[in-house]
Design a protein around this motif. Structure first.
Motif, PDB file in Angstrom:
ATOM      1  N   THR A   1       0.807  -1.224   0.000  1.00 45.49           N
ATOM      2  CA  THR A   1       0.000   0.000   0.000  1.00 45.49           C
ATOM      3  C   THR A   1       0.838   1.270   0.000  1.00 45.49           C
ATOM      4  N   GLY A   2       2.157   1.129   0.060  1.00 46.90           N
ATOM      5  CA  GLY A   2       2.965   2.339   0.106  1.00 46.90           C
ATOM      6  C   GLY A   2       4.282   2.201  -0.623  1.00 46.90           C
ATOM      7  N   LEU A   3       4.888   3.365  -0.902  1.00 45.84           N
ATOM      8  CA  LEU A   3       6.180   3.432  -1.581  1.00 45.84           C
ATOM      9  C   LEU A   3       7.042   4.468  -0.865  1.00 45.84           C
ATOM     10  N   GLU A   4       8.320   4.146  -0.680  1.00 48.60           N
ATOM     11  CA  GLU A   4       9.234   5.099  -0.043  1.00 48.60           C
ATOM     12  C   GLU A   4       9.587   6.162  -1.085  1.00 48.60           C
ATOM     13  N   THR A   5       8.885   7.272  -1.030  1.00 49.96           N
ATOM     14  CA  THR A   5       9.079   8.314  -2.050  1.00 49.96           C
ATOM     15  C   THR A   5      10.148   9.323  -1.646  1.00 49.96           C
TER      16      THR A   5
ATOM     17  N   SER B   1       2.640   7.530   0.356  1.00 49.24           N
ATOM     18  CA  SER B   1       4.060   7.881   0.369  1.00 49.24           C
ATOM     19  C   SER B   1       4.628   7.655   1.753  1.00 49.24           C
ATOM     20  N   SER B   2       5.850   7.121   1.791  1.00 55.29           N
ATOM     21  CA  SER B   2       6.574   7.053   3.045  1.00 55.29           C
ATOM     22  C   SER B   2       7.952   7.662   2.812  1.00 55.29           C
ATOM     23  N   GLY B   3       8.662   7.915   3.890  1.00 58.32           N
ATOM     24  CA  GLY B   3      10.000   8.472   3.715  1.00 58.32           C
ATOM     25  C   GLY B   3      10.831   8.342   4.974  1.00 58.32           C
ATOM     26  N   GLY B   4      12.115   8.141   4.764  1.00 54.95           N
ATOM     27  CA  GLY B   4      12.985   8.029   5.928  1.00 54.95           C
ATOM     28  C   GLY B   4      14.441   8.036   5.535  1.00 54.95           C
ATOM     29  N   SER B   5      15.280   8.127   6.554  1.00 57.15           N
ATOM     30  CA  SER B   5      16.708   8.297   6.311  1.00 57.15           C
ATOM     31  C   SER B   5      17.454   6.974   6.156  1.00 57.15           C
ATOM     32  N   ASP B   6      16.926   5.886   6.767  1.00 56.41           N
ATOM     33  CA  ASP B   6      17.666   4.625   6.885  1.00 56.41           C
ATOM     34  C   ASP B   6      18.857   4.824   7.824  1.00 56.41           C
ATOM     35  N   PHE B   7      18.586   5.547   8.888  1.00 57.89           N
ATOM     36  CA  PHE B   7      19.611   5.865   9.888  1.00 57.89           C
ATOM     37  C   PHE B   7      20.143   4.586  10.544  1.00 57.89           C
ATOM     38  N   HIS B   8      21.488   4.464  10.611  1.00 55.00           N
ATOM     39  CA  HIS B   8      22.130   3.320  11.270  1.00 55.00           C
ATOM     40  C   HIS B   8      23.142   3.791  12.324  1.00 55.00           C
ATOM     41  N   GLY B   9      23.088   5.055  12.723  1.00 54.75           N
ATOM     42  CA  GLY B   9      24.090   5.575  13.669  1.00 54.75           C
ATOM     43  C   GLY B   9      25.479   5.515  13.056  1.00 54.75           C
TER      44      GLY B   9
END
Ligand code: AMP
Ligand code: MN
Ligand code: MN
Ligand code: MN
Length: 289
Positions: free
Chosen positions: A221-225, A249-257
């Motif tokens: 139901t969503g895409l990382e835009t 729409s989703s979004g994020g940094s993919d933060f791993h420290g």
């Protein structure tokens, strides 16, 4: 002037291959003025309880329970694709059972990779990997960290370039769920299933759209835009695909420290700004289900 509320819907903690604990992650999100953060560790939901508790202690901070799963996509030469689940029930026994199976496939892969690396003169043990990982999920990031610690390579990138990537002598594939099973596991746990970072799959925009269409048959139901590594064109094209197909729409940094030091929470490589509106649209959609 209204204040734009920002969020980060793709992050990793010490429960997978990030370097901050869930509490530290949520605390940093507050310091960065984020309004919501999703914890999306690879293949585990064990960090969510702690993240939710930390969120309760902080005003105006929404903590969204999430996960990131991996699958092989057969029509595109069995490329590895990632599916993010948001708003999942982290007590779902069906999901926990599915995760146990995935965790077992990682265990079996670890035995194979340790053998392969040993035969290449790189001596690392499961116990050492477990100690470096500090949790249930051992990823290739932990191999790279350990190999660096033991002086076999001098940078993390070198580990992936010489040993740990598909086709290289230190790599072993684990058993994956199918994309259908990943999406169903998320959906059955009440979550929203989102295709993560399709620009990393080395396929054309047209192929990305076809991939979305195919996965929608299983409940995507969503895409990382919005994503740390997208350039302007990629972000624009992702938004167009989402609009055409009616995907959230989703979004994020993919933060791993410290495991991905060039990526910061909330802002990615500096320019990322994921609006709170994305979260509201997800909550609206869930409310209607
Ligand atoms: P695994 O899930 O065990 O296959 O490990 C994959 C993890 O390794 C990813 O989630 C990334 O965090 C990390 N990774 C993959 N490729 C690279 C790379 N080229 N450089 C640094 N980290 C990588
Ligand atoms: Mn990772
Ligand atoms: Mn991913
Ligand atoms: Mn990720």
């Amino acid at each position: 002037m209204t204040i734009q509320h920002m969020v980060d819907l793709h992050t990793h903690s010490t429960f997978s291959d990030g370097t901050l604990t869930p509490t530290e992650l949520v605390t940093l999100a507050k310091a960065q003025n984020l309004s919501a953060i999703a914890l999306t560790d690879h293949d585990t939901i064990d960090g969510i309880k702690e993240a939710l508790l930390a969120g309760k202690e902080i005003n105006d901070m929404l903590v969204i329970p999430g996960i990131e799963l991996a699958a092989l996509y057969e029509p595109y030469e069995n490329k590895e694709i990632h599916i993010i689940g948001l708003f999942i029930d982290h007590t779902s026994s069906a999901l926990l059972n599915q995760l146990k199976q995935i965790q077992h496939s990682r265990y079996e892969r670890n035995l194979k990779m340790i053998d392969k690396l040993t035969s290449l003169g790189i001596s690392i043990s499961l116990e050492e990997l477990e100690a470096v990982a500090g949790g249930e999920i051992i990823t290739r990031t932990h191999y790279a960290n350990l190999m660096k610690q033991k002086g076999y390579i001098s940078t993390i990138n070198e580990a992936f370039l010489r040993y740990l990537s598909p086709g290289l002598p230190g790599y072993a594939e684990r058993e994956f769920l199918t994309p259908k099973l990943c999406i169903e596991a998320i959906t059955q746990a009440g979550g929203i299933a989102i295709l993560a970072h399709p620009t990393l799959y080395d396929i054309s925009f047209k192929q990305m759209e076809l991939l979305c269409l195919n996965l929608m048959e299983y409940g995507l139901t969503g895409l990382e835009t919005m994503y740390s590594s997208y350039n302007n064109t990629q972000e624009k094209r992702m938004k167009e695909i989402a609009a055409r197909l009616g995907l959230l729409s989703s979004g994020g940094s993919d933060f791993h420290g410290a495991n991905k030091p060039h990526v910061s929470l909330g802002i990615g490589k500096g320019n990322l700004r994921v609006p709170y509106d994305y979260v509201e649209a997800m909550m609206d959609k869930k409310g209607k289900c």
